[in-house]
Design a protein around this motif. Sequence first.
Motif, mmCIF file in Angstrom:
data_model
loop_
_atom_site.group_PDB
_atom_site.id
_atom_site.type_symbol
_atom_site.label_atom_id
_atom_site.label_comp_id
_atom_site.label_asym_id
_atom_site.label_seq_id
_atom_site.Cartn_x
_atom_site.Cartn_y
_atom_site.Cartn_z
ATOM 1 N N ILE A 41 0.867 -1.175 0.000
ATOM 2 C CA ILE A 41 0.000 0.000 0.000
ATOM 3 C C ILE A 41 0.907 1.229 0.000
ATOM 4 O O ILE A 41 1.896 1.269 0.753
ATOM 5 N N PRO A 42 0.614 2.278 -0.808
ATOM 6 C CA PRO A 42 1.407 3.505 -0.702
ATOM 7 C C PRO A 42 1.318 4.071 0.710
ATOM 8 O O PRO A 42 0.232 4.124 1.300
ATOM 9 N N SER A 43 2.448 4.495 1.259
ATOM 10 C CA SER A 43 2.467 4.907 2.662
ATOM 11 C C SER A 43 1.510 6.063 2.943
ATOM 12 O O SER A 43 0.900 6.113 4.011
ATOM 13 N N PHE A 44 1.342 6.981 1.997
ATOM 14 C CA PHE A 44 0.437 8.108 2.232
ATOM 15 C C PHE A 44 -0.999 7.641 2.416
ATOM 16 O O PHE A 44 -1.799 8.302 3.075
ATOM 17 N N PHE A 45 -1.353 6.490 1.830
ATOM 18 C CA PHE A 45 -2.714 5.984 1.948
ATOM 19 C C PHE A 45 -2.935 5.219 3.245
ATOM 20 O O PHE A 45 -4.018 4.683 3.473
ATOM 21 N N THR A 46 -1.927 5.170 4.106
ATOM 22 C CA THR A 46 -2.120 4.653 5.458
ATOM 23 C C THR A 46 -2.382 5.790 6.438
ATOM 24 O O THR A 46 -2.813 5.553 7.568
ATOM 25 N N THR A 47 -2.119 7.017 6.036
ATOM 26 C CA THR A 47 -2.386 8.166 6.902
ATOM 27 C C THR A 47 -3.605 8.961 6.436
ATOM 28 O O THR A 47 -4.205 9.689 7.215
ATOM 29 N N ALA A 48 -3.963 8.817 5.175
ATOM 30 C CA ALA A 48 -5.185 9.419 4.622
ATOM 31 C C ALA A 48 -5.565 8.577 3.419
ATOM 32 O O ALA A 48 -4.744 8.368 2.528
ATOM 33 N N SER A 49 -6.799 8.076 3.374
ATOM 34 C CA SER A 49 -7.123 7.080 2.354
ATOM 35 C C SER A 49 -8.362 7.446 1.547
ATOM 36 O O SER A 49 -8.869 8.563 1.618
ATOM 37 N N LEU A 50 -8.827 6.457 0.767
ATOM 38 C CA LEU A 50 -9.980 6.629 -0.109
ATOM 39 C C LEU A 50 -11.250 6.817 0.718
ATOM 40 O O LEU A 50 -11.307 6.422 1.884
ATOM 41 N N PRO A 51 -12.308 7.385 0.115
ATOM 42 C CA PRO A 51 -13.598 7.419 0.823
ATOM 43 C C PRO A 51 -14.087 6.001 1.091
ATOM 44 O O PRO A 51 -13.749 5.064 0.376
ATOM 45 N N PHE A 52 -14.883 5.854 2.146
ATOM 46 C CA PHE A 52 -15.347 4.531 2.559
ATOM 47 C C PHE A 52 -16.420 3.977 1.622
ATOM 48 O O PHE A 52 -16.550 2.763 1.470
ATOM 49 N N LYS A 53 -17.196 4.850 1.015
ATOM 50 C CA LYS A 53 -18.280 4.423 0.137
ATOM 51 C C LYS A 53 -18.339 5.352 -1.077
ATOM 52 O O LYS A 53 -17.579 6.325 -1.170
ATOM 53 N N ILE A 55 -19.140 8.260 -3.037
ATOM 54 C CA ILE A 55 -19.618 9.611 -2.743
ATOM 55 C C ILE A 55 -20.085 10.335 -4.000
ATOM 56 O O ILE A 55 -20.572 11.459 -3.926
ATOM 57 N N ASN A 56 -19.916 9.666 -5.179
ATOM 58 C CA ASN A 56 -20.351 10.241 -6.454
ATOM 59 C C ASN A 56 -19.822 11.660 -6.638
ATOM 60 O O ASN A 56 -20.570 12.577 -7.002
ATOM 61 N N LYS A 57 -18.537 11.830 -6.370
ATOM 62 C CA LYS A 57 -17.899 13.131 -6.541
ATOM 63 C C LYS A 57 -16.583 12.972 -7.292
ATOM 64 O O LYS A 57 -15.985 11.892 -7.304
ATOM 65 N N THR A 58 -16.156 14.055 -7.918
ATOM 66 C CA THR A 58 -14.904 14.023 -8.671
ATOM 67 C C THR A 58 -13.715 14.493 -7.835
ATOM 68 O O THR A 58 -12.575 14.387 -8.281
ATOM 69 N N VAL A 59 -13.993 15.012 -6.638
ATOM 70 C CA VAL A 59 -12.919 15.480 -5.747
ATOM 71 C C VAL A 59 -13.216 14.994 -4.331
ATOM 72 O O VAL A 59 -14.356 15.053 -3.867
ATOM 73 N N PHE A 60 -12.181 14.510 -3.657
ATOM 74 C CA PHE A 60 -12.310 14.053 -2.278
ATOM 75 C C PHE A 60 -11.063 14.476 -1.514
ATOM 76 O O PHE A 60 -9.939 14.277 -1.987
ATOM 77 N N VAL A 61 -11.262 15.081 -0.332
ATOM 78 C CA VAL A 61 -10.141 15.581 0.472
ATOM 79 C C VAL A 61 -10.170 14.888 1.824
ATOM 80 O O VAL A 61 -11.220 14.796 2.466
ATOM 81 N N ARG A 62 -9.014 14.397 2.258
ATOM 82 C CA ARG A 62 -8.904 13.741 3.558
ATOM 83 C C ARG A 62 -7.634 14.235 4.255
ATOM 84 O O ARG A 62 -6.545 14.202 3.684
ATOM 85 N N LYS A 63 -7.797 14.694 5.500
ATOM 86 C CA LYS A 63 -6.647 15.075 6.314
ATOM 87 C C LYS A 63 -6.141 13.849 7.059
ATOM 88 O O LYS A 63 -6.925 13.054 7.568
#
Length: 332
Positions: A41-53, A55-63
């Motif tokens: 897994i890319p390390s950055f995706f262990t600190t901030a990852s994909l949406p859980f379900k 969301i039918n959006k083209t942009v998603f932001v996670r801190k």
Amino acid sequence: MGRKKIDETNLEVTPDNSISELFEINDELQASNTKKQIGYIPSFFTTASLPFKNINKTVFVRKGSQGITLTLTSPKNVPFGKYGRLLLSILTTHAVISQNKDNSLLIEYASLADLLRELQLPKQRGADIKQQLECFSNAAFSFEQEIKELKSGYLFQDMYEDGKYPKKDVTVRTKSTGNIRFTTGVQYQEVEDDSGENKTGHFKILLSPEFCAFCQAHAVPIDYGVYKDIASPIAKDLYAWLIFRNNGLTEPVSISRSKLVEQFIPVEDGKDPNLVNVNYARIIELLTEIKEKYYKEVKFEVHKDGSGITLYKSPTPVLKNDHRYALITTDL
């Protein structure tokens, strides 16, 4: 399984030594003859990852932790959920193990069944994986990170004229950004015949040079079988995060309740503040489940006052050259 890999172009990447430390050999564990499978897994995706379900959006932001903000973009819909995470792991694993390091990589599957076989999923999940592959097509992720540190002033004397640099410690903010495409192209064919059931195959997935380079420098090894068996997307993220954070731990580290909630199940502005307590309870429930079922060696303590948890150095579940493991991309 009808796959071949073709490497193209060149990028130069310096290996991430902190990630390499995950691979120290443990002779006692090596003695085990139980074969398992390793993925990445890319390390950055262990600190901030994909949406859980979806969301039918083209942009998603996670801190995330360590000052990281991850932004996913896609022309149609960002990848999501447990199947998005599994596909990301497979793509990352191919990028990590490609023979000509730091290059773009073409992965081919003769049929959808071949791709599902590598993912260890039943044929009923074919539509889900096609959906996630379309989400990853033309998608990209960008990251921003700001780290604040105290450092000796003389280290920055080249930024001052006439040698008038500070003679004491100074506050340094290091700001980093990056923008990385997952792929540069995806192609597959659908065959319509008189059977009433279309066949899908001849998959070509060209991973971008920057994604391959990023994965080769910043990938975390996971037990893919465990990762696949964890049903909840949140629990998948927690499992990968525990492995990542365990790397490099030399002394116990405390993670506050607010940071755990912000990273794993954030509460949107304007929502009921009590959701922080609900989400924190869910995180603790999943951490306990992971320890009981999937990562028994992990060591953490839940603070009795509800303020957070303390992580302790734990045995690493996946080791370099560990004979218990075969690469998930090995032909079956």
